[in-house]
Design a protein around this motif. Structure first.
Motif, mmCIF file in Angstrom:
data_model
loop_
_atom_site.group_PDB
_atom_site.id
_atom_site.type_symbol
_atom_site.label_atom_id
_atom_site.label_comp_id
_atom_site.label_asym_id
_atom_site.label_seq_id
_atom_site.Cartn_x
_atom_site.Cartn_y
_atom_site.Cartn_z
ATOM 1 N N THR A 1 -14.597 -10.004 2.810
ATOM 2 C CA THR A 1 -15.518 -9.101 2.117
ATOM 3 C C THR A 1 -14.747 -7.957 1.485
ATOM 4 O O THR A 1 -15.008 -7.573 0.336
ATOM 5 C CB THR A 1 -16.579 -8.546 3.095
ATOM 6 N N MET A 2 -13.790 -7.406 2.229
ATOM 7 C CA MET A 2 -12.960 -6.330 1.684
ATOM 8 C C MET A 2 -12.215 -6.813 0.436
ATOM 9 O O MET A 2 -12.140 -6.093 -0.560
ATOM 10 C CB MET A 2 -11.969 -5.838 2.741
ATOM 11 N N ARG A 3 -11.711 -8.025 0.482
ATOM 12 C CA ARG A 3 -11.004 -8.585 -0.691
ATOM 13 C C ARG A 3 -11.953 -8.742 -1.873
ATOM 14 O O ARG A 3 -11.566 -8.509 -3.012
ATOM 15 C CB ARG A 3 -10.357 -9.919 -0.327
ATOM 16 N N GLU A 4 -13.210 -9.155 -1.593
ATOM 17 C CA GLU A 4 -14.203 -9.275 -2.664
ATOM 18 C C GLU A 4 -14.505 -7.914 -3.289
ATOM 19 O O GLU A 4 -14.902 -7.841 -4.451
ATOM 20 C CB GLU A 4 -15.488 -9.909 -2.132
ATOM 21 N N LEU A 5 -14.295 -6.850 -2.522
ATOM 22 C CA LEU A 5 -14.475 -5.490 -3.024
ATOM 23 C C LEU A 5 -13.172 -4.945 -3.630
ATOM 24 O O LEU A 5 -13.039 -3.744 -3.853
ATOM 25 C CB LEU A 5 -14.947 -4.572 -1.887
ATOM 26 N N ASN A 6 -12.219 -5.841 -3.863
ATOM 27 C CA ASN A 6 -10.926 -5.541 -4.502
ATOM 28 C C ASN A 6 -9.904 -4.848 -3.610
ATOM 29 O O ASN A 6 -8.976 -4.215 -4.114
ATOM 30 C CB ASN A 6 -11.114 -4.743 -5.801
ATOM 31 N N ALA A 7 -10.054 -4.957 -2.296
ATOM 32 C CA ALA A 7 -9.022 -4.433 -1.398
ATOM 33 C C ALA A 7 -7.857 -5.427 -1.377
ATOM 34 O O ALA A 7 -8.067 -6.603 -1.098
ATOM 35 C CB ALA A 7 -9.573 -4.252 0.011
ATOM 36 N N MET B 1 3.763 -10.985 7.765
ATOM 37 C CA MET B 1 4.366 -11.687 8.900
ATOM 38 C C MET B 1 5.477 -10.860 9.544
ATOM 39 O O MET B 1 5.658 -10.891 10.761
ATOM 40 C CB MET B 1 4.897 -13.050 8.466
ATOM 41 N N THR B 2 6.222 -10.119 8.745
ATOM 42 C CA THR B 2 7.342 -9.327 9.273
ATOM 43 C C THR B 2 6.852 -8.255 10.241
ATOM 44 O O THR B 2 7.392 -8.106 11.337
ATOM 45 C CB THR B 2 8.128 -8.669 8.126
ATOM 46 N N SER B 3 5.824 -7.518 9.843
ATOM 47 C CA SER B 3 5.320 -6.444 10.696
ATOM 48 C C SER B 3 4.229 -6.920 11.655
ATOM 49 O O SER B 3 3.771 -6.144 12.497
ATOM 50 C CB SER B 3 4.795 -5.294 9.840
ATOM 51 N N GLN B 4 3.794 -8.178 11.489
ATOM 52 C CA GLN B 4 2.710 -8.725 12.309
ATOM 53 C C GLN B 4 1.473 -7.823 12.242
ATOM 54 O O GLN B 4 0.869 -7.471 13.252
ATOM 55 C CB GLN B 4 3.171 -8.888 13.765
ATOM 56 N N SER B 5 1.112 -7.458 10.996
ATOM 57 C CA SER B 5 0.006 -6.530 10.789
ATOM 58 C C SER B 5 -0.600 -6.743 9.400
ATOM 59 O O SER B 5 0.079 -7.227 8.494
ATOM 60 C CB SER B 5 0.525 -5.091 10.910
ATOM 61 N N PHE B 6 -1.867 -6.386 9.259
ATOM 62 C CA PHE B 6 -2.484 -6.387 7.942
ATOM 63 C C PHE B 6 -2.002 -5.143 7.203
ATOM 64 O O PHE B 6 -1.822 -4.080 7.802
ATOM 65 C CB PHE B 6 -4.007 -6.373 8.040
ATOM 66 N N ILE B 7 -1.794 -5.300 5.913
ATOM 67 C CA ILE B 7 -1.336 -4.193 5.080
ATOM 68 C C ILE B 7 -2.059 -4.263 3.741
ATOM 69 O O ILE B 7 -2.679 -5.263 3.409
ATOM 70 C CB ILE B 7 0.196 -4.232 4.836
ATOM 71 N N TYR B 8 -1.974 -3.175 2.987
ATOM 72 C CA TYR B 8 -2.414 -3.184 1.594
ATOM 73 C C TYR B 8 -1.181 -3.428 0.739
ATOM 74 O O TYR B 8 -0.154 -2.784 0.931
ATOM 75 C CB TYR B 8 -3.057 -1.846 1.194
ATOM 76 N N GLU B 9 -1.294 -4.360 -0.216
ATOM 77 C CA GLU B 9 -0.177 -4.644 -1.115
ATOM 78 C C GLU B 9 0.110 -3.485 -2.060
ATOM 79 O O GLU B 9 1.214 -3.345 -2.548
ATOM 80 C CB GLU B 9 -0.454 -5.899 -1.950
ATOM 81 N N LYS B 10 -0.905 -2.693 -2.346
ATOM 82 C CA LYS B 10 -0.729 -1.505 -3.181
ATOM 83 C C LYS B 10 -1.662 -0.429 -2.659
ATOM 84 O O LYS B 10 -2.593 -0.697 -1.905
ATOM 85 C CB LYS B 10 -0.977 -1.806 -4.649
ATOM 86 N N SER B 11 -1.416 0.792 -3.056
ATOM 87 C CA SER B 11 -2.180 1.934 -2.573
ATOM 88 C C SER B 11 -3.603 1.902 -3.138
ATOM 89 O O SER B 11 -3.796 1.782 -4.349
ATOM 90 C CB SER B 11 -1.476 3.223 -2.996
ATOM 91 N N VAL B 12 -4.579 1.997 -2.240
ATOM 92 C CA VAL B 12 -5.984 2.017 -2.631
ATOM 93 C C VAL B 12 -6.732 3.023 -1.763
ATOM 94 O O VAL B 12 -6.235 3.469 -0.742
ATOM 95 C CB VAL B 12 -6.650 0.625 -2.483
ATOM 96 N N GLY B 13 -7.927 3.347 -2.184
ATOM 97 C CA GLY B 13 -8.799 4.218 -1.404
ATOM 98 C C GLY B 13 -10.130 3.520 -1.193
ATOM 99 O O GLY B 13 -10.513 2.647 -1.970
ATOM 100 N N PHE B 14 -10.839 3.894 -0.136
ATOM 101 C CA PHE B 14 -12.152 3.320 0.131
ATOM 102 C C PHE B 14 -13.109 4.432 0.509
ATOM 103 O O PHE B 14 -12.791 5.288 1.339
ATOM 104 C CB PHE B 14 -12.097 2.309 1.285
ATOM 105 N N SER B 15 -14.261 4.465 -0.129
ATOM 106 C CA SER B 15 -15.323 5.378 0.273
ATOM 107 C C SER B 15 -16.654 4.737 -0.074
ATOM 108 O O SER B 15 -16.755 3.972 -1.030
ATOM 109 C CB SER B 15 -15.189 6.743 -0.405
ATOM 110 N N PHE B 16 -17.654 5.060 0.695
ATOM 111 C CA PHE B 16 -18.979 4.532 0.457
ATOM 112 C C PHE B 16 -19.983 5.628 0.769
ATOM 113 O O PHE B 16 -19.888 6.273 1.802
ATOM 114 C CB PHE B 16 -19.255 3.326 1.357
#
Length: 90
Positions: free
Chosen positions: A46-52, A58-73
């Motif tokens: 869903t986050m990806r559908e909202l353009n996140a 795999m290196t950090s074993q964590s989810f990351i953002y490929e580029k800087s983004v902001g989220f507010s609702f």
């Protein structure tokens, strides 16, 4: 309506953990959030559908953002007044 609010709160929490570089792997993140791994992946999608730009690193074993983004609702005054009308906006 409560379901929508819960979903938004979940997205906000995942966003916060991604920014803190503290998600861990999918099993750890789902456990931390108290949800199933399936629900986690649905929410990430869903986050990806909202353009996140969420990816799993795999290196950090964590989810990351490929580029800087902001989220507010939420709602705000049109004149730019910082007093938000929605308590879910941070």
């Amino acid at each position: 309506m409560n379901i929508i609010i819960k979903q938004i709160e979940l997205i906000e929490r995942i966003d916060q953990l991604i920014r803190m570089q503290a998600t861990g792997n999918p099993v750890e993140l789902a456990d931390r959030l108290g949800i199933s791994k399936t629900k986690l992946y649905r929410t990430i999608n869903t986050m990806r559908e909202l353009n996140a730009p969420v990816v799993y690193d795999m290196t950090s074993q964590s989810f990351i953002y490929e580029k800087s983004v902001g989220f507010s609702f939420g709602f705000y005054h049109k004149n730019g007044d910082p007093d938000m009308l929605n308590p879910f906006v941070r």
